[in-house]
Write a protein that holds these residues in place. Structure first.
Motif, PDB file in Angstrom:
ATOM      1  N   UNK A 179       0.948  -1.089   0.007  1.00 41.27           N
ATOM      2  CA  UNK A 179       0.016   0.069  -0.026  1.00 41.27           C
ATOM      3  C   UNK A 179       0.843   1.282  -0.019  1.00 41.27           C
ATOM      4  N   UNK A 180       2.127   1.095   0.325  1.00 36.80           N
ATOM      5  CA  UNK A 180       3.036   2.494   0.124  1.00 36.80           C
ATOM      6  C   UNK A 180       3.206   2.738  -1.245  1.00 36.80           C
ATOM      7  N   UNK A 181       3.075   1.608  -2.399  1.00 38.02           N
ATOM      8  CA  UNK A 181       3.135   2.262  -3.414  1.00 38.02           C
ATOM      9  C   UNK A 181       1.818   2.042  -4.467  1.00 38.02           C
ATOM     10  N   UNK A 182       1.227   0.878  -4.004  1.00 34.94           N
ATOM     11  CA  UNK A 182      -0.277   0.696  -4.611  1.00 34.94           C
ATOM     12  C   UNK A 182      -1.484   0.599  -3.961  1.00 34.94           C
ATOM     13  N   UNK A 183      -1.950   1.705  -4.027  1.00 36.69           N
ATOM     14  CA  UNK A 183      -3.458   1.730  -3.064  1.00 36.69           C
ATOM     15  C   UNK A 183      -4.755   1.389  -3.686  1.00 36.69           C
ATOM     16  N   UNK A 184      -4.307   0.973  -4.995  1.00 38.45           N
ATOM     17  CA  UNK A 184      -5.687   0.590  -5.748  1.00 38.45           C
ATOM     18  C   UNK A 184      -6.043  -0.910  -5.902  1.00 38.45           C
ATOM     19  N   UNK A 185      -5.050  -1.641  -6.365  1.00 39.49           N
ATOM     20  CA  UNK A 185      -4.918  -2.910  -6.554  1.00 39.49           C
ATOM     21  C   UNK A 185      -5.653  -4.025  -5.460  1.00 39.49           C
ATOM     22  N   UNK A 186      -6.639  -4.546  -5.475  1.00 39.27           N
ATOM     23  CA  UNK A 186      -7.118  -5.428  -4.278  1.00 39.27           C
ATOM     24  C   UNK A 186      -6.139  -6.547  -3.881  1.00 39.27           C
ATOM     25  N   UNK A 187      -6.100  -6.862  -2.722  1.00 38.02           N
ATOM     26  CA  UNK A 187      -5.277  -7.963  -1.989  1.00 38.02           C
ATOM     27  C   UNK A 187      -6.121  -9.231  -1.971  1.00 38.02           C
ATOM     28  N   UNK A 462     -14.399   5.628 -14.618  1.00 37.72           N
ATOM     29  CA  UNK A 462     -13.210   5.677 -14.890  1.00 37.72           C
ATOM     30  C   UNK A 462     -12.497   6.748 -14.000  1.00 37.72           C
ATOM     31  N   UNK A 463     -11.094   6.494 -13.934  1.00 38.95           N
ATOM     32  CA  UNK A 463     -10.210   7.374 -13.337  1.00 38.95           C
ATOM     33  C   UNK A 463      -8.943   7.932 -13.893  1.00 38.95           C
ATOM     34  N   UNK A 464      -8.780   7.246 -15.291  1.00 40.03           N
ATOM     35  CA  UNK A 464      -7.806   7.560 -15.974  1.00 40.03           C
ATOM     36  C   UNK A 464      -6.660   6.499 -15.597  1.00 40.03           C
ATOM     37  N   UNK A 465      -6.842   5.638 -14.626  1.00 35.46           N
ATOM     38  CA  UNK A 465      -5.980   4.656 -14.112  1.00 35.46           C
ATOM     39  C   UNK A 465      -6.207   3.460 -14.629  1.00 35.46           C
ATOM     40  N   UNK A 466      -5.548   2.547 -15.310  1.00 36.21           N
ATOM     41  CA  UNK A 466      -5.916   1.324 -15.930  1.00 36.21           C
ATOM     42  C   UNK A 466      -6.298   0.252 -14.737  1.00 36.21           C
ATOM     43  N   UNK A 467      -5.805   0.538 -13.349  1.00 31.03           N
ATOM     44  CA  UNK A 467      -6.026  -0.222 -12.461  1.00 31.03           C
ATOM     45  C   UNK A 467      -7.340  -0.339 -11.872  1.00 31.03           C
ATOM     46  N   UNK A 468      -8.049   0.883 -12.198  1.00 32.60           N
ATOM     47  CA  UNK A 468      -9.488   1.172 -11.482  1.00 32.60           C
ATOM     48  C   UNK A 468     -10.514   1.637 -12.665  1.00 32.60           C
ATOM     49  N   UNK A 469     -10.239   1.706 -13.994  1.00 28.00           N
ATOM     50  CA  UNK A 469     -11.023   1.955 -14.942  1.00 28.00           C
ATOM     51  C   UNK A 469     -11.953   0.687 -15.238  1.00 28.00           C
ATOM     52  N   UNK A 470     -13.255   1.078 -15.488  1.00 27.97           N
ATOM     53  CA  UNK A 470     -14.405   0.112 -15.699  1.00 27.97           C
ATOM     54  C   UNK A 470     -14.355  -0.102 -17.104  1.00 27.97           C
ATOM     55  N   UNK A 471     -14.658  -1.412 -17.639  1.00 24.79           N
ATOM     56  CA  UNK A 471     -15.218  -1.779 -19.065  1.00 24.79           C
ATOM     57  C   UNK A 471     -15.582  -3.511 -18.803  1.00 24.79           C
ATOM     58  N   UNK A 472     -16.347  -3.382 -19.966  1.00 23.16           N
ATOM     59  CA  UNK A 472     -17.228  -4.805 -20.073  1.00 23.16           C
ATOM     60  C   UNK A 472     -16.845  -5.528 -21.588  1.00 23.16           C
ATOM     61  N   UNK A 473     -16.406  -6.852 -21.270  1.00 26.90           N
ATOM     62  CA  UNK A 473     -15.954  -7.395 -22.511  1.00 26.90           C
ATOM     63  C   UNK A 473     -16.983  -8.452 -22.702  1.00 26.90           C
ATOM     64  N   UNK A 474     -17.616  -8.627 -23.967  1.00 27.45           N
ATOM     65  CA  UNK A 474     -18.532  -9.560 -24.580  1.00 27.45           C
ATOM     66  C   UNK A 474     -17.754 -10.477 -25.362  1.00 27.45           C
ATOM     67  N   UNK A 475     -17.869 -11.714 -25.155  1.00 27.33           N
ATOM     68  CA  UNK A 475     -17.246 -12.582 -25.998  1.00 27.33           C
ATOM     69  C   UNK A 475     -18.246 -13.222 -26.972  1.00 27.33           C
ATOM     70  N   UNK A 476     -18.336 -12.986 -28.199  1.00 23.78           N
ATOM     71  CA  UNK A 476     -19.552 -13.446 -28.996  1.00 23.78           C
ATOM     72  C   UNK A 476     -18.988 -14.307 -30.165  1.00 23.78           C
ATOM     73  N   UNK A 477     -19.891 -15.064 -30.586  1.00 20.96           N
ATOM     74  CA  UNK A 477     -19.657 -16.020 -31.585  1.00 20.96           C
ATOM     75  C   UNK A 477     -20.819 -16.038 -32.753  1.00 20.96           C
ATOM     76  N   UNK A 478     -20.108 -15.610 -34.112  1.00 19.52           N
ATOM     77  CA  UNK A 478     -20.975 -15.109 -35.180  1.00 19.52           C
ATOM     78  C   UNK A 478     -20.681 -16.132 -36.038  1.00 19.52           C
ATOM     79  N   UNK A 479     -21.889 -16.304 -37.030  1.00 19.92           N
ATOM     80  CA  UNK A 479     -21.557 -17.410 -38.109  1.00 19.92           C
ATOM     81  C   UNK A 479     -20.872 -17.066 -39.332  1.00 19.92           C
ATOM     82  N   UNK A 480     -20.443 -15.658 -39.436  1.00 18.22           N
ATOM     83  CA  UNK A 480     -20.175 -15.367 -40.785  1.00 18.22           C
ATOM     84  C   UNK A 480     -19.458 -13.968 -40.614  1.00 18.22           C
ATOM     85  N   UNK A 481     -18.481 -13.810 -41.625  1.00 20.32           N
ATOM     86  CA  UNK A 481     -17.633 -12.597 -41.553  1.00 20.32           C
ATOM     87  C   UNK A 481     -18.578 -11.351 -42.338  1.00 20.32           C
TER      88      UNK A 481
END
Length: 564
Positions: A179-187, A462-481
């Motif tokens: 925590x002296x260096x990283x106060x964001x990442x969970x333990x 979002x905070x501008x810090x990749x350790x705390x920014x929020x995003x959602x990833x959808x893994x999708x499967x489609x039949x054609x390009x």
């Protein structure tokens, strides 16, 4: 977990010899209630310790179908030599691949040491290593999928109390140093080799008194202990509550013993119990080679028999629904129902002979249903299985909202997959993807009666810090390009237009706008855009903040995406 750990604890050594799997009496019934959903499908047990290795091993094509949820990987500068193999799997080096497939990573810090059990040097040495690991992670500005620091592994067998002092005091000292260096990442911790109420109480009391309670609570379920999962989780929740600690995510980051991890029937039993118990995540134990998701792939990324079980798991969408096994041991399974496809999936096993699956709550499917039954064998870790074996494909009459499917000649080591769908009007491919089923980073799955399937993702920030920014990833499967129209169901109670970033398959960013709606958690509004997808699996990211994206504005809650 590594094979040389067998010398750590005498009782664990004995378990393999004394509690080997045995066939159970035949003639049992697994009850599945499609009308009783209890949590969103999040593929909690699709994960692995040392699952990935550098240079894209195994290939993305083997990971996307199984919807990887979590990985436990060694730290930057890994020194651990797993089972005599060269050090590998550095969490920062494999992070780009984990990110491509939508998986979060927990970094196991003590694997900076080369030996197992770990050989303690000194506190100066350990704290210097902690500083180096944290500094390297902070310097990796594009890494956004680290979910936690795992402080230690199996301290009940690997912590050198004589040299390092009391583990609980050591936990506090280490967390305070991070925590002296990283106060964001969970333990995450304490990481005991099994559930131990006495140790856990002492650990939590100390952690509460020193303000170092773990953000994620960890222990292992190994050695034919799947039957104790529910009791262990309940015991932890009771202890947590009695100490006045707010509920923490539970992470079983090692499950299945050496003679279980490659046995689909036993793995189905574990997953069923993890889902019902409500754990946050669970990772396959590491016993042999890293970079194979612990035996799921072999020989140039060919699937083993157990991979197909996880593929069936990965195909689930919508909500997990209630399964009731005949006993705590033997026949068990997990199931999901996707109301948009009107499709029920049941995966089960760990029983021999002729048994049955009774599926109720099928009223929405009409008077007849198509039932497909297939199996996958315990092929071991070195034999590829090109596809599951189809056992039957039949039409059943629904009576009082239920059917009973007899499964003859079951093998206790195999896993089985039952798919129930209407006899007509089945979609050609999955078009709707619920946000609560997606990979959610630093946002929350919530519920609303107006949301599609009752769930959504909110508190996306979002905070501008990749350790705390929020995003959602959808893994999708489609039949054609081709170019697909993507409809996004959302809510935006700010009274002003909100924006998020959109990227797919690691490509360039565009912006999605969300006009204001009636209020928070009130769904029905949609916005549309287009995405250019290739045949097969794709990853679509909607982000308030993420690497290489400057950040969205306002706030929007995500209900679903639909591809047409």
């Amino acid at each position: 977990m590594a094979l040389r750990r067998l010398g750590i604890t005498g009782i664990v050594v004995a378990m393999t010899a004394l509690l080997a799997p045995s066939a159970h009496a035949a003639g049992h019934t697994l009850a599945v209630d499609v009308g009783s959903p209890f949590r969103p499908v999040t593929h909690v047990a699709s994960g692995g310790l040392y699952a990935l290795a550098e240079n894209g091993r195994p290939a993305d094509s083997t990971l996307l179908p199984i919807k990887m949820n979590t990985l436990t990987q060694p730290p930057p500068g890994v020194g651990q030599k797993p089972n005599g193999q060269p050090p590998g799997g550095d969490g920062l080096l494999v992070a780009p691949q984990a990110d491509r497939v939508g998986a979060g990573e927990v970094i196991r810090m003590p694997d900076i040491y080369p030996d197992f059990p770990y050989k303690w040097v000194s506190w100066d040495d350990w704290l210097a290593k902690v500083d180096t690991m944290v500094s390297r992670r902070l310097a990796a500005g594009s890494v956004s999928n680290v979910a936690a620091w795992e402080i230690w592994n199996e301290p009940d067998g690997t912590w050198n109390t004589a040299a390092a002092g009391d583990f609980n005091a050591g936990w506090t000292r280490t967390v305070q140093r991070i925590r002296t260096r990283d106060t964001v990442t969970p333990v995450a911790g304490p990481g005991y080799s099994h559930w131990d109420a006495t140790r856990m109480r002492a650990f939590l009391v100390n952690a509460k008194n020193t303000n170092t309670v773990p953000d994620v609570v960890v222990w292992h379920e190994l050695g034919h202990t799947s039957g104790s999962v529910a009791a262990d989780v309940a015991a932890y929740r009771s202890l947590e509550s009695s100490l006045g600690i707010s509920p923490r995510p539970i992470f079983i980051n090692e499950y299945a013993w050496t003679d279980e991890v490659d046995v689909p029937g036993r793995v189905a039993n574990y997953i069923a119990k993890f889902e019902r118990a409500g754990v946050w995540a669970a990772d396959r134990a590491f016993w042999y080679e890293y970079g194979t998701v612990n035996g799921l792939v072999v020989n140039n990324n060919q699937p083993t028999g157990t991979w197909w079980l996880y593929k069936w798991y990965g195909d689930m969408a919508g909500s997990m629904v209630t399964t009731t096994p005949p006993a705590q041991t033997g026949l068990d399974g997990f199931a999901a129902y996707d109301p948009t496809r009107r499709r029920a999936d049941v995966v089960f096993g760990d029983e021999a002979g002729t048994n049955s699956v009774r599926v109720s709550g099928l009223g929405a499917m009409g008077g007849t249903v198509r039932v497909t039954l297939e199996s996958t064998p315990a092929s071991g870790r070195f034999t590829a299985v090109a596809a599951p074996t189809t056992i039957s494909d039949s039409t059943y009459t629904v009576s009082n909202g239920q059917i009973t499917v007899s499964v003859p000649n079951m093998s206790a080591t195999s896993a089985y997959h039952l798919v129930v769908q209407p006899t007509g009007g089945v979609p050609a491919y999955q078009q709707r993807y619920e946000a609560e089923n997606a990979s959610v980073f630093r946002a929350q799955r919530l519920s609303s009666s107006s949301a599609s399937n009752g769930g959504y993702v909110g508190r996306i920030d979002n905070s501008g810090d990749p350790r705390s920014d929020s995003y959602v990833d959808f893994v999708v499967n489609v039949p054609e390009t081709r170019t697909y129209t993507m409809t996004i169901g959302y809510a935006n109670g700010t009274g002003a237009v909100a924006t998020q970033g959109l990227a797919y398959n690691g490509g360039s960013w565009s912006t999605v706008s969300y006009p204001p709606t009636a209020g928070w958690g009130k769904f029905g509004a949609t916005t549309t855009t287009t995405v250019n997808l290739h045949t097969g699996y794709n990853v679509i990211r909607l982000a308030k903040g993420a690497p290489y994206f400057a950040g969205g504005t306002g706030y929007a809650e995500l209900d679903y995406i639909q591809l047409n």
